[in-house]
Design an enzyme around this catalytic site. Structure first.
Site, PDB file in Angstrom:
ATOM      1  N   GLY A  85       1.331  -1.251   0.282  1.00  0.00           N
ATOM      2  CA  GLY A  85       0.082   0.258  -0.187  1.00  0.00           C
ATOM      3  C   GLY A  85       0.981   1.477  -0.043  1.00  0.00           C
ATOM      4  O   GLY A  85       0.671   2.216  -0.742  1.00  0.00           O
ATOM      5  N   HIS A  86       2.042   1.522   1.022  1.00  0.00           N
ATOM      6  CA  HIS A  86       3.090   2.143   1.423  1.00  0.00           C
ATOM      7  C   HIS A  86       3.127   2.387  -0.480  1.00  0.00           C
ATOM      8  O   HIS A  86       3.828   3.927  -0.734  1.00  0.00           O
ATOM      9  CB  HIS A  86       4.123   2.298   2.257  1.00  0.00           C
ATOM     10  CG  HIS A  86       3.438   2.414   3.365  1.00  0.00           C
ATOM     11  ND1 HIS A  86       3.248   0.640   3.980  1.00  0.00           N
ATOM     12  CD2 HIS A  86       2.247   3.443   4.393  1.00  0.00           C
ATOM     13  CE1 HIS A  86       2.655   1.442   5.134  1.00  0.00           C
ATOM     14  NE2 HIS A  86       2.549   2.834   5.800  1.00  0.00           N
ATOM     15  N   GLN A 107      -8.859  10.230   8.068  1.00  0.00           N
ATOM     16  CA  GLN A 107      -7.540  10.708   8.682  1.00  0.00           C
ATOM     17  C   GLN A 107      -7.652  11.737   6.463  1.00  0.00           C
ATOM     18  O   GLN A 107      -7.192  13.199   7.485  1.00  0.00           O
ATOM     19  CB  GLN A 107      -6.678  10.278   8.165  1.00  0.00           C
ATOM     20  CG  GLN A 107      -5.074  10.822   8.002  1.00  0.00           C
ATOM     21  CD  GLN A 107      -3.915   9.141   8.701  1.00  0.00           C
ATOM     22  OE1 GLN A 107      -3.219   9.453   9.556  1.00  0.00           O
ATOM     23  NE2 GLN A 107      -3.310   8.916   7.122  1.00  0.00           N
TER      24      GLN A 107
HETATM   25  O1  PAF Z   1      -1.239   7.204   7.914  1.00  0.00           O
HETATM   26  C1  PAF Z   1      -0.004   7.484   8.479  1.00  0.00           C
HETATM   27  O2  PAF Z   1       0.714   6.060   9.016  1.00  0.00           O
HETATM   28  C2  PAF Z   1       0.073   8.194  10.226  1.00  0.00           C
HETATM   29  O3  PAF Z   1      -1.336   8.623  10.541  1.00  0.00           O
HETATM   30  C3  PAF Z   1       0.682   9.384   8.804  1.00  0.00           C
HETATM   31  C4  PAF Z   1      -0.430  10.844   8.017  1.00  0.00           C
HETATM   32  C5  PAF Z   1       1.972   9.353   8.271  1.00  0.00           C
HETATM   33  C6  PAF Z   1       0.709  10.903  10.507  1.00  0.00           C
HETATM   34  O4  PAF Z   1       1.787  10.220  11.822  1.00  0.00           O
END
Ligand code: PAF
Length: 286
Positions: free
Chosen positions: A36-37, A153
């Site tokens: 995903g990343h 988020q």
């Molecule tokens: O989604 C995440 O991994 C975290 O919430 C983030 C956006 C890196 C902030 O620490």
């Protein structure tokens, strides 16, 4: 690939790239990188000249009884994965540098932070908004890329950018799933033994709801989708924290499923592992 821990150094590097007219994309992460990343990094590479990946397990977004201490960390592997994706810099600061002893400022995105994960994890989104704003200031990104799995988020960060007139374009990327449907997450590492198959109840509930909406000849009440979801999660032995049908931008509850409706769920598997998932309920336009 540069590996930078110092706040001064990342600011200097970002300012240098900016002076050279290079576009910067930031991929904020807490490490333990998965496919995903990597999809976020590929999206970053498609829009920018320089990619910065931040790896920082942000203490202020964890509650006192949450998994900050045990959050999976694999810095060396993460660096290797990022390098393969052509990332130009990893920014991995120390907590003491991000938050000195006298740190006392928090960013609060009011309404959007209230429900869903915000209700279950008080203060969580203040911690996220605060660190994201700090990361933006330090890395000067033209673009910042986030996954849609953390859909609340993403809505909060989009609001933050509008409200504070930040000059960064937010890009949301689709959820990447394992072959059997489980949404990829660093916390999947906690799923041992039968918890792994139990965790499939999240994607099953979402697929079932989408199918139901697609096949329905009439308007679908949100309550119907929610009760089907509850049933699927209960049958699998998961503990539902929430299941909501909300508007994708305002995150307000909807009573009837519309093209803007998202089903978002959070479930505790095996009593401890908290997983989230979400999807648009209407079929995507052809
Ligand atoms: O989604 C995440 O991994 C975290 O919430 C983030 C956006 C890196 C902030 O620490």
């Amino acid at each position: 690939m540069k590996i930078i821990g110092s706040l001064t150094e990342i600011s200097r590097q970002a300012a240098k790239w900016q002076r050279q007219g290079l576009k910067i994309a930031l991929v904020p992460t807490m490490g333990c990188l998965h496919e995903g990343h990597l999809s976020l990094m590929r999206q970053a590479a498609a829009v920018a000249d320089r990619i910065i990946v931040s790896i920082f397990v942000n203490p202020i977004q964890f509650g006192p009884n949450e998994d900050f201490g045990s959050y999976p960390r694999q810095f060396q592997t993460d660096c290797e994965l990022a390098e393969k994706e052509g990332v130009h810099a990893i920014f991995s600061p120390e907590s003491k540098d991000m938050y000195g002893d006298s740190f006392q400022t928090k960013v609060h995105v009011a309404k959007l932070s209230e429900g869903m994960c915000g209700a279950d994890r008080p203060g969580h989104f203040d911690g996220v908004a605060t660190v994201v704003l700090k990361l933006f200031h330090l890395t000067l990104p033209d673009f910042a890329v986030f996954g849609q799995k953390d859909f609340q988020q993403l809505a909060i960060i989009r609001r933050l950018v509008i409200d504070l007139n930040l000059k960064v374009e937010i890009i949301g990327c689709p959820i990447v799933r394992e072959q059997d449907g489980l949404a990829m997450s660093s916390r999947n590492k906690y799923l041992l033994g039968e918890s792994r198959s139990q965790a499939l109840c999240l994607s099953k509930a979402i697929q079932t709801a989408r199918k139901f909406v697609a096949e329905s000849q009439q308007q679908v009440p949100a309550a119907t989708v929610i009760s089907q979801t509850r049933e699927i999660i209960a049958q699998a032995g998961g503990k539902l924290e929430y299941a909501v049908v909300v508007n994708e931008t305002t995150l307000e509850n909807e009573t009837i499923v519309t093209p803007q409706s998202m089903l978002a769920i959070a479930v505790k598997i095996g009593g401890t592992v908290r997983l989230i998932d979400n999807a648009r309920l209407f079929p995507e336009p052809e």
